[in-house]
Enzyme design. Structure first.
Site, mmCIF file in Angstrom:
data_model
loop_
_atom_site.group_PDB
_atom_site.id
_atom_site.type_symbol
_atom_site.label_atom_id
_atom_site.label_comp_id
_atom_site.label_asym_id
_atom_site.label_seq_id
_atom_site.Cartn_x
_atom_site.Cartn_y
_atom_site.Cartn_z
ATOM 1 N N LYS A 1 2.962 5.072 -11.257
ATOM 2 C CA LYS A 1 2.788 3.993 -10.291
ATOM 3 C C LYS A 1 3.080 2.613 -10.887
ATOM 4 O O LYS A 1 3.223 1.637 -10.140
ATOM 5 C CB LYS A 1 1.389 4.045 -9.675
ATOM 6 C CG LYS A 1 1.068 5.358 -8.983
ATOM 7 C CD LYS A 1 1.942 5.680 -7.787
ATOM 8 C CE LYS A 1 1.482 5.023 -6.530
ATOM 9 N NZ LYS A 1 2.069 5.666 -5.317
HETATM 10 C C1 PLP Z 1 -2.062 10.763 -9.929
HETATM 11 C C2 PLP Z 1 -1.176 10.581 -8.749
HETATM 12 N N1 PLP Z 1 -0.404 11.601 -8.371
HETATM 13 C C3 PLP Z 1 0.385 11.524 -7.285
HETATM 14 C C4 PLP Z 1 0.444 10.365 -6.530
HETATM 15 C C5 PLP Z 1 1.322 10.322 -5.304
HETATM 16 O O1 PLP Z 1 2.483 9.564 -5.503
HETATM 17 P P1 PLP Z 1 3.163 8.830 -4.267
HETATM 18 O O2 PLP Z 1 2.234 7.737 -3.843
HETATM 19 O O3 PLP Z 1 4.447 8.306 -4.793
HETATM 20 O O4 PLP Z 1 3.333 9.836 -3.180
HETATM 21 C C6 PLP Z 1 -0.340 9.267 -6.897
HETATM 22 C C7 PLP Z 1 -0.329 8.042 -6.108
HETATM 23 O O5 PLP Z 1 -1.107 7.132 -6.312
HETATM 24 C C8 PLP Z 1 -1.158 9.366 -8.037
HETATM 25 O O6 PLP Z 1 -1.946 8.361 -8.430
#
Ligand code: PLP
Length: 320
Positions: A47
């Site tokens: 992120k």
């Molecule tokens: C640990 C983790 N995995 C997966 C995601 C999901 O990613 P996306 O927001 O790009 O769908 C996030 C989003 O904050 C996350 O913090």
């Protein structure tokens, strides 16, 4: 190797890609899993990429002006990325997070100079399991603060930067690191930014690449499955059981469901067998890839992201 950098923002991205051959051997499947080590970003998650992209797009469009406060709802990872980017660029940052997320994240954001507002969960909710309803409570608080401070909302669920970070960078790096030998992309969705950005770019490179959304079994709305356990699960940062404005559904070639136990088993094996120390959602991505290699995508090359560091889960039961 990267040259001497002027600031920490330049250390975001260009993460390594590793073939998880011990994992595929352990689960007895044919094919390859290529994993992008996103936990090696400065804030220990993927992120960081969207934090930088959102802030830079807002600066370029004049929506964010010098000294203006930045606010966002976060499970901790976007907030950490924003804390880092805002510190480097001189913007005050307020993160709003549910008390259901692990508290290492709040500590880290505070250490990075952010103000962190912890929002209580619904009475029926559990620590470590943030539901869509809990997220709605955090959203209310974010909207209140944005109004009060005339702040810029770094909205990861709506702003294009959430997609563009992955379209312009993550997917390009994946393609180059794999020499274009990609058949499948899998991704568990939170905001859907990674899925949308990577799927769009990878299909631009090769329209036959199949892109699968991964969801917790309890909250598999894209698969059209009934909600279980009121949509609660342990896979923090994703699986909010809601349709996501960033996702163009024509990009979805299929859906894979993963249970908490499957995600945990894969995360533990990632640490034990591959030396990759990551969180629940990375385990979920790998568990989904294993399911596909067993069945529909036998023998294929699957690309995915290891989303954040296992260090963010030491207060949970992930590595008990
Ligand atoms: C640990 C983790 N995995 C997966 C995601 C999901 O990613 P996306 O927001 O790009 O769908 C996030 C989003 O904050 C996350 O913090």
């Amino acid at each position: 190797m990267k040259k001497l950098l002027d600031n920490i923002c330049q250390a975001i991205g260009e993460t390594p890609m590793v073939r998880l051959s011990r994992i595929t051997k352990h689960y007895g499947v044919e094919g390859n899993i290529f994993a992008k080590l996103e936990y090696l970003n400065p804030g220990f998650s993927k992120k960081d990429r969207i934090a930088l992209q959102i802030i830079e797009e807002a600066e370029a469009s004049g929506k964010l002006v010098p000294g203006q406060t930045v606010v966002e709802l976060t499970s901790g990872n976007t907030g950490t990325g924003l804390a880092i980017v805002c510190r480097a660029k001189g913007y005050p940052f307020i993160a709003c997070m549910s008390e259901g997320n692990s508290m290492e994240r709040a500590r880290m954001m505070r250490a990075l100079g952010a103000e962190v507002v912890i929002v209580k969960q619904k009475e029926s909710s559990k620590k470590g399991q943030v539901s869509g309803e809990d997220l709605a409570l955090v959203e209310e608080e974010v909207q209140r603060i944005v109004k009060e401070k005339n702040a810029f909302r770094a909205d990861q669920f709506k702003l294009k930067g959430s997609i563009n970070a992955h379209k312009y960078h993550t997917a390009v790096e994946m393609w180059e690191q794999c020499d274009g030998k990609i058949d499948v992309f899998v991704d568990i969705v939170g905001s859907g930014g990674t899925f949308a950005g990577c799927a769009e770019k990878l299909k631009e490179y090769n329209p036959s690449i199949r892109c699968y959304i991964v969801e917790p079994e309890a909250a598999a709305i894209y698969a059209g499955k009934p909600t279980l356990n009121e949509g609660r699960h342990k896979i923090q940062g994703c699986g909010y059981n809601m349709i996501l404005p960033l996702i163009d559904e024509t990009l979805i070639d299929g859906c894979v469901q993963v249970t908490d136990d499957e995600a945990i088993d894969a995360a533990r094996n990632l640490a034990k067998l591959e030396g990759t120390f990551v969180g629940f959602s990375s385990g979920a991505n790998v568990a989904a890839a294993i399911k596909l290699l067993r069945d529909k995508e036998k023998g294929k090359n699957i690309v995915l992201s290891l989303n954040d560091s296992g260090l963010k889960y030491l207060s949970t039961d992930l590595f008990e």
